[in-house]
Write an enzyme that holds these catalytic residues in place. Structure first.
Site, mmCIF file in Angstrom:
data_model
loop_
_atom_site.group_PDB
_atom_site.id
_atom_site.type_symbol
_atom_site.label_atom_id
_atom_site.label_comp_id
_atom_site.label_asym_id
_atom_site.label_seq_id
_atom_site.Cartn_x
_atom_site.Cartn_y
_atom_site.Cartn_z
ATOM 1 N N SER A 162 0.559 -1.213 -0.174
ATOM 2 C CA SER A 162 -0.012 0.033 -0.048
ATOM 3 C C SER A 162 0.912 1.275 -0.057
ATOM 4 O O SER A 162 2.293 1.170 0.432
ATOM 5 C CB SER A 162 -0.796 0.051 0.988
ATOM 6 O OG SER A 162 -1.542 1.260 1.396
ATOM 7 N N TYR A 176 -1.899 -1.072 10.400
ATOM 8 C CA TYR A 176 -2.083 -1.263 8.783
ATOM 9 C C TYR A 176 -0.967 -0.801 8.274
ATOM 10 O O TYR A 176 -0.214 -1.538 7.411
ATOM 11 C CB TYR A 176 -3.509 -0.847 8.373
ATOM 12 C CG TYR A 176 -3.534 -0.853 6.881
ATOM 13 C CD1 TYR A 176 -4.276 -2.097 6.187
ATOM 14 C CD2 TYR A 176 -3.158 -0.007 5.963
ATOM 15 C CE1 TYR A 176 -4.335 -2.355 4.891
ATOM 16 C CE2 TYR A 176 -3.579 -0.223 4.741
ATOM 17 C CZ TYR A 176 -3.945 -1.322 4.233
ATOM 18 O OH TYR A 176 -4.344 -1.493 2.625
#
Length: 265
Positions: A162, A176
């Protein structure tokens, strides 16, 4: 754990080889929506067989591909014991045939009770453990457990990282973000370890992609800051995944490709 020994002196003997005929086969986690859903559509249209993995049972309404129910493995990636059993199930479905691609797409991004960002000061320990089990540990256990089949298919592994793995994000939480940064590092390590066996390992790092995880607030706030002035679509990500799993990328390994419309320029 059964099915997760991986290469090395303690690895299982390789299964008897079966001729690499018929369609190419891929294992994909997190297939029911967003990037995973678009990826299954694209690969299926190109003749691939896809074995999907997710926490939920197969949903015919959301996933209308014909072979879906027969090639779906229901597993909670947060449970490493259940994952070992799922790997055994996948191997049984492959029945000694090669595996040409493993795409580790599943990921979780928990929020606070009011929907806010969980920082390094507010993330519960149990949440840290769950996020790293799903986002980081599951990909390496799947690659290790399916090593023999990937080697037989001279296959490729693609980890979905990401944009938040390399910068602080206003909405994505600390657990995350750090799990995705760790997955990017793992991609390099796995590429080094698996290259001698003919297996390529790469990653893609999507930016703001229009999926269920992206809130309207995120799109409204961030789209004007992206040089291309829009968020991406799941199919735009799926096409990069397809490239990395194709012969066109046969000399590409250890890379992390950013898909963000120039957001990090």
């Amino acid at each position: 754990m059964p099915g997760t020994a991986g290469p090395g002196p303690s690895a299982r003997p390789e299964p008897a080889a079966i001729a690499d005929t018929g369609p190419k086969t891929m294992v994909l986690t997190g297939a029911s929506r967003g990037i995973g859903h678009a990826t299954v559509r694209l690969f299926a249209e190109s003749g691939w067989r896809i074995i999907t993995c997710s926490r939920q049972p197969f949903n015919r309404d959301r996933c209308p591909w014909e072979e879906g129910p027969d090639d779906h493995v229901q597993v909670d990636l947060n449970d490493h014991r259940a994952l070992a059993l799922a790997i055994h199930d996948i191997k049984a479905r492959l029945a000694g045939r090669p595996l040409h691609a493993l795409i580790n797409n599943a990921g979780i991004s928990p929020k606070s009770e009011d929907g806010g960002r969980l920082s390094s000061l507010t993330t519960p320990v149990a949440t840290w453990m769950e996020v790293f089990h799903v986002n980081f540990l599951a990909p390496v256990l799947l690659a290790r457990g399916l090593f023999d089949e990937l080697k037989a298919g001279q296959g490729t592994v693609v980890n979905v990282t990401s944009i938040v793995g390399s910068r602080v994000h206003p909405f994505a939480g600390t657990a995350y973000a750090t799990s995705k940064a760790a997955l990017a590092c793992l991609t390099r390590e796995m590429a080094h370890d698996l290259a001698p066996h003919g297996i390529r390992v790469n990653a893609i790092a999507p930016g703001e992609i229009k999926t269920d995880i992206l809130s309207p607030e995120t799109e409204e706030r961030l789209a004007p800051l992206i040089p291309m002035r829009r968020v991406g679509s799941p199919m735009e990500v799926a096409k990069v995944l397809y490239f990395l799993c194709s012969d066109a990328a046969s000399y590409v390994t250890g890379e992390e490709i950013h898909i963000n419309g120039g957001q990090t320029l």
